[in-house]
Design a protein around this motif. Structure first.
Motif, PDB file in Angstrom:
ATOM      1  N   TYR A  31       1.396  -1.001  -3.281  1.00 27.47           N
ATOM      2  CA  TYR A  31       2.243  -1.328  -4.436  1.00 27.47           C
ATOM      3  C   TYR A  31       2.416  -0.106  -5.327  1.00 27.47           C
ATOM      4  CZ  TYR A  31       3.816  -3.555  -8.737  1.00 27.47           C
ATOM      5  OH  TYR A  31       4.522  -3.896  -9.852  1.00 27.47           O
ATOM      6  N   ARG A  32       1.298   0.598  -5.642  1.00 30.03           N
ATOM      7  CA  ARG A  32       1.396   1.758  -6.510  1.00 30.03           C
ATOM      8  C   ARG A  32       2.217   2.857  -5.846  1.00 30.03           C
ATOM      9  NH1 ARG A  32       1.448   0.930 -11.243  1.00 30.03           N
ATOM     10  NH2 ARG A  32       1.476   3.215 -11.366  1.00 30.03           N
ATOM     11  N   TRP A  33       2.017   3.023  -4.538  1.00 28.27           N
ATOM     12  CA  TRP A  33       2.771   4.072  -3.850  1.00 28.27           C
ATOM     13  C   TRP A  33       4.263   3.759  -3.863  1.00 28.27           C
ATOM     14  CZ3 TRP A  33       5.714   3.601   0.671  1.00 28.27           C
ATOM     15  CH2 TRP A  33       6.172   4.817   1.206  1.00 28.27           C
ATOM     16  N   ALA A  34       4.638   2.521  -3.557  1.00 28.17           N
ATOM     17  CA  ALA A  34       6.058   2.147  -3.539  1.00 28.17           C
ATOM     18  C   ALA A  34       6.667   2.230  -4.943  1.00 28.17           C
ATOM     19  CB  ALA A  34       6.214   0.737  -2.961  1.00 28.17           C
ATOM     20  N   PHE A  35       5.893   1.815  -5.950  1.00 30.33           N
ATOM     21  CA  PHE A  35       6.394   1.872  -7.322  1.00 30.33           C
ATOM     22  C   PHE A  35       6.673   3.317  -7.738  1.00 30.33           C
ATOM     23  CE2 PHE A  35       5.960   2.023 -11.907  1.00 30.33           C
ATOM     24  CZ  PHE A  35       6.693   0.908 -12.322  1.00 30.33           C
ATOM     25  N   GLN A 140       9.527  -2.318  -9.367  1.00 30.20           N
ATOM     26  CA  GLN A 140       8.642  -3.444  -9.050  1.00 30.20           C
ATOM     27  C   GLN A 140       9.187  -4.265  -7.890  1.00 30.20           C
ATOM     28  OE1 GLN A 140       8.198  -5.547 -12.746  1.00 30.20           O
ATOM     29  NE2 GLN A 140       6.787  -4.034 -13.622  1.00 30.20           N
ATOM     30  N   SER A 142      11.077  -3.235  -5.508  1.00 27.15           N
ATOM     31  CA  SER A 142      10.884  -2.447  -4.285  1.00 27.15           C
ATOM     32  C   SER A 142       9.430  -2.480  -3.832  1.00 27.15           C
ATOM     33  CB  SER A 142      11.334  -1.005  -4.535  1.00 27.15           C
ATOM     34  OG  SER A 142      11.081  -0.206  -3.404  1.00 27.15           O
ATOM     35  N   ALA A 143       8.501  -2.380  -4.797  1.00 23.44           N
ATOM     36  CA  ALA A 143       7.085  -2.392  -4.444  1.00 23.44           C
ATOM     37  C   ALA A 143       6.648  -3.755  -3.908  1.00 23.44           C
ATOM     38  CB  ALA A 143       6.242  -2.002  -5.664  1.00 23.44           C
ATOM     39  N   THR A 146       7.504  -4.306  -0.466  1.00 31.78           N
ATOM     40  CA  THR A 146       6.628  -3.550   0.431  1.00 31.78           C
ATOM     41  C   THR A 146       5.377  -4.338   0.798  1.00 31.78           C
ATOM     42  OG1 THR A 146       7.409  -1.470  -0.543  1.00 31.78           O
ATOM     43  CG2 THR A 146       5.338  -1.401   0.695  1.00 31.78           C
TER      44      THR A 146
END
Length: 442
Positions: A31-35, A140, A142-143, A146
């Motif tokens: 989540y953090r990476w996609a965000f 968010q 987008s994350a 993921t």
């Protein structure tokens, strides 16, 4: 908290905790990476649009056309020179003119904005911006997209783990059922086919234990058989001598004592015969005997026991008597029928009934004995086949070996025996049902 003692439960719980914990950590990192990636992508778009606006004198809001979300709209605005004031444009709605070049986050019109400021070659300045709330919402979404597959994968993975654990431990469950299904005196080795390699030493230990117990039982049976055989001669001699004493003139008290002696010796002789019979059916290897006419044997047994039934005023007779044959020794079938009918006569009250049924059912022969006695307490049903167990309602001079012998004979015939108290609608009493494969299958 009490921990589960189930190996299946422990494996599933341990794997579940590991999978869920790993999934949570992986989901958070994803989540953090996609965000962050989405934010970086939006900054890159601002840089590209800023270069375009600086080179082409664009100003205003880029229109939202087609399927472009309103959240993706960008604001392009020329900045007033630093320190300049003007009445033609509301300062409330214009970006501050003192913004420095580059990417920055500012508070404007009550919102947080991500702004890119560029200076043109003629000294004029242009700003490209977007509300951070819109940017965060896009990032968010987008994350979350993921990690959605990961969220769907976890329940599916838990189901797969449960199936794998269950299938892996299924041989143990089957082994447990085999052990539970064993009779207390049947000590065949446990099968090792399909048993996991980690469990094989445990199964081998159980098999070695069964061998030792079997050897101990064999020694016990040989001792009982030898002792019974050795006692037959002196007991027979006592019976003969007691019969001879009847010809001697005795007092009334002496005859009473003689009668007690004869009763005790005959009971002892009967016990020895039962012990020898039990030992024979325990030790002899199973064979494939010729076919025997079961109906003829049962009729002979009933005829032999009719005098005893008349003496006790018990109605002994057949309900059904079909011509049937089974693969079994005629002597063994005679012992089986005699023990069951004699047991019923012993427990039926005076004026009662003992009904015998013998008939074919599918590919089996059913031998059934019903009496009108008190039945067997439910607590005794599980132990009624144990040697010397006579139950809490024992009557007469039985030895407690008759049903044990019957079960041995039935098992050698590859049959089944069931004892049950008759339903109240049929009156009190016990029903014994023996099922043996027929030698003349339909």
């Amino acid at each position: 908290m009490k921990l589960t003692t189930s190996l299946r439960g422990r494996l599933f719980a341990g794997l579940a905790v590991f999978v869920v914990g790993t999934a949570l950590v992986a989901g958070y990192l994803a989540y953090r990476w996609a965000f962050d990636e989405a934010i970086e992508l939006q900054d890159a778009i601002l840089l590209q649009v800023g270069s375009l606006a600086a080179n082409n004198r664009l100003e205003g809001r880029l229109p939202s056309e087609g399927n472009i979300d309103g959240e993706a709209e960008l604001l392009i605005q020329d900045l007033q020179p630093r320190g300049a004031t003007g009445d033609s444009v509301s300062m409330r709605r214009d970006l501050p003119g003192d913004l420095s070049d580059g990417l920055q986050t500012i508070a404007w019109n009550g919102e947080q904005w991500r702004i890119l400021v560029r200076t043109r070659s003629d000294g004029s300045r242009v700003a490209v911006g977007q509300p951070t709330a819109n940017r965060d919402e896009v990032a968010q979404d987008s994350a979350l997209r993921t990690i959605v597959p990961l969220g769907v994968l976890i329940p599916c993975l838990m189901v797969v783990i449960a199936i794998v654990v269950d299938r892996s431990l299924r041989p143990l469950s089957s082994l447990a059922r085999d052990i539970d299904a064993k009779q207390s005196d049947h000590l065949e080795k446990l099968p090792v086919e399909g048993i996991p390699a980690e469990i094989l030493p445990f199964v081998a230990s159980i098999n070695r234990l069964l061998e030792r117990i079997g050897a101990m039982f064999d020694r016990e049976r040989r001792f009982v058989a030898d002792a019974a055989h050795e006692l037959r001669t002196p007991i027979t001699a006592l019976i003969v001598q007691a019969d001879n004493l009847e010809r001697v003139a005795l007092s009334e008290d002496g005859r009473d004592r003689l009668q007690s002696l004869k009763t005790g010796t005959r009971r002892t002789a009967h016990l020895l015969e039962q012990l020898l019979t039990l030992a024979r059916y325990d030790s002899e290897a199973a064979t494939d005997p010729s076919s025997s006419e079961f109906d003829r044997i049962v009729k002979e047994v009933v005829a032999d026991l009719l005098p005893i039934a008349r003496k006790k005023s018990i109605d002994l007779g057949f309900i059904r008597a079909e011509a049937v044959s089974v693969h079994a020794e005629s002597v063994a079938l005679g012992v089986l029928a005699r023990n069951l009918i004699d047991n019923a006569l012993r427990h039926a009250p005076a004026g009662g009934r003992v009904d015998v049924s013998l008939f074919a059912e599918n590919d089996h022969v059913v031998f059934q004995v019903d009496d009108t006695g008190p039945g067997i307490p439910e607590a005794d049903l599980d132990r009624i086949f144990e040697p010397f167990f006579r139950g809490s309602r024992a009557r007469g001079d039985g030895t407690g070996l008759g049903l044990s012998i019957v079960r041995r004979i039935v098992e050698r015939c590859r049959g089944a025996i069931r004892l049950e108290n008759k339903p109240l609608s049929e009156g009190a009493g016990l029903r014994v049902r023996v099922t043996i494969p027929s030698s003349k299958p339909r």
